[in-house]
Design a protein around this motif. Structure first.
Motif, mmCIF file in Angstrom:
data_model
loop_
_atom_site.group_PDB
_atom_site.id
_atom_site.type_symbol
_atom_site.label_atom_id
_atom_site.label_comp_id
_atom_site.label_asym_id
_atom_site.label_seq_id
_atom_site.Cartn_x
_atom_site.Cartn_y
_atom_site.Cartn_z
ATOM 1 N N PRO A 251 -37.521 43.115 4.557
ATOM 2 C CA PRO A 251 -38.518 42.172 4.027
ATOM 3 C C PRO A 251 -39.065 41.259 5.124
ATOM 4 N N TYR A 252 -40.278 40.818 4.914
ATOM 5 C CA TYR A 252 -40.959 39.897 5.814
ATOM 6 C C TYR A 252 -40.242 38.551 5.885
ATOM 7 N N LEU B 53 -44.108 41.096 -1.288
ATOM 8 C CA LEU B 53 -44.649 42.447 -1.136
ATOM 9 C C LEU B 53 -45.038 42.741 0.308
ATOM 10 N N THR B 54 -44.468 42.028 1.236
ATOM 11 C CA THR B 54 -44.702 42.253 2.656
ATOM 12 C C THR B 54 -43.401 42.739 3.292
ATOM 13 N N ARG C 148 -42.381 53.631 1.205
ATOM 14 C CA ARG C 148 -41.339 53.718 0.179
ATOM 15 C C ARG C 148 -40.913 52.324 -0.282
ATOM 16 N N ALA C 149 -40.744 51.406 0.668
ATOM 17 C CA ALA C 149 -40.341 50.038 0.315
ATOM 18 C C ALA C 149 -41.394 49.362 -0.555
ATOM 19 N N PHE C 150 -42.656 49.531 -0.190
ATOM 20 C CA PHE C 150 -43.730 48.870 -0.930
ATOM 21 C C PHE C 150 -43.876 49.451 -2.335
ATOM 22 N N LEU C 151 -43.879 50.776 -2.445
ATOM 23 C CA LEU C 151 -44.042 51.412 -3.746
ATOM 24 C C LEU C 151 -42.872 51.085 -4.668
ATOM 25 N N ASP C 152 -41.682 51.028 -4.107
ATOM 26 C CA ASP C 152 -40.517 50.699 -4.919
ATOM 27 C C ASP C 152 -40.615 49.261 -5.439
ATOM 28 N N GLY D 245 -29.205 49.962 2.310
ATOM 29 C CA GLY D 245 -29.352 51.280 2.914
ATOM 30 C C GLY D 245 -30.380 51.287 4.016
ATOM 31 N N SER D 246 -31.499 50.593 3.807
ATOM 32 C CA SER D 246 -32.586 50.662 4.771
ATOM 33 C C SER D 246 -32.333 49.829 6.012
ATOM 34 N N GLY D 247 -31.918 48.613 5.824
ATOM 35 C CA GLY D 247 -31.791 47.717 6.959
ATOM 36 C C GLY D 247 -30.378 47.471 7.409
#
Length: 230
Positions: free
Chosen positions: A9-10, A57-58, A152-156, A214-216
């Motif tokens: 996330p931003y 959403l960033t 993927r992050a944004f759509l989720d 999982g992502s970061g």
């Protein structure tokens, strides 16, 4: 120690990096520095207002050392965003970018005119895809799967908000970007007068849920463990 890039996330401290990414990709995917005397103009249009108005959403691609080298950002509701852009964002930047009079004669004047016409983003043909997005990666980080991770992050995040579909505008001439969106399942949306743009859209369904551990976090921990081992 080898660092692994990851999506996160931003953070407010990413603001300067977001602006830099925007400037270095704003000329049909290339560096726009030579086109706009004030480097803040393109970020004021296409990056900063989203991070300011809808930071949840960033998302950024972190190079593994804390610096953002790519981003995806947007809004869950284009019509609502346009209202906030005019009421909240535009007063913040109007002194720096005063509205021009007469016909635009330079790229900077043309972009400044767009700043004062946020309603251009509202097209009835896109009402079925209420969200929209912008995604950019610095050239060294392109074609390595990072764009897919950002998307993927944004759509989720949109799906979790109950947003059914999203659209994006792109310069029709940017054929490499079009190939990327095609691979992600975006399809052309018919707009009566698109000008130099093509509008693409897709559902927010069919996206693997994004677990931030999982992502970061896990990616970073794996990298740190690998460095510690050798």
């Amino acid at each position: 120690m080898t660092r692994t890039a990851y999506v996160r996330p931003y953070r407010p401290t990413d603001q300067e990096a977001l602006a830099d990414i925007c400037v270095r990709t704003a000329d049909n995917g290339g560096d726009s520095t030579h086109l706009y005397p004030d480097p803040g103009l393109m970020p004021a249009l296409f990056a900063a207002p989203y991070a300011h108005l809808e930071p949840e959403l960033t998302f950024v691609l972190d190079d593994g050392c804390g610096r953002a080298v790519g981003y995806v950002l947007g809004t869950a509701d284009t019509r609502r965003f346009v209202g906030a852009f005019r009421e909240i964002w535009l007063p913040r930047v109007a002194d720096r970018f005063p509205e021009s009079e007469g016909e635009a004669r330079t790229p900077a004047e043309a972009m400044t005119a767009l700043l004062y016409r946020p309603e251009r983003m509202i097209l009835p043909e896109l009402d079925g895809h209420p969200a929209h997005l912008h995604i950019d990666l610095l050239p060294p980080w392109q074609r390595r799967g990072h764009g897919r991770q950002l998307m993927r992050a944004f759509l989720d995040a949109l799906r979790k908000k109950g947003v059914p579909a999203v659209h994006l505008p792109m310069l029709t001439a940017n054929t490499p970007a079009r190939a990327f969106y095609d691979r992600l399942g975006f399809q052309v949306l018919d707009v009566s007068d698109p000008g130099p743009l093509t509008y693409l859209g897709r559902s927010t369904e069919g996206v693997e849920p994004m677990g931030w551990a999982g992502s970061g976090w896990r990616a970073r921990k794996r990298a740190e463990a690998a460095g510690a081992e050798g």
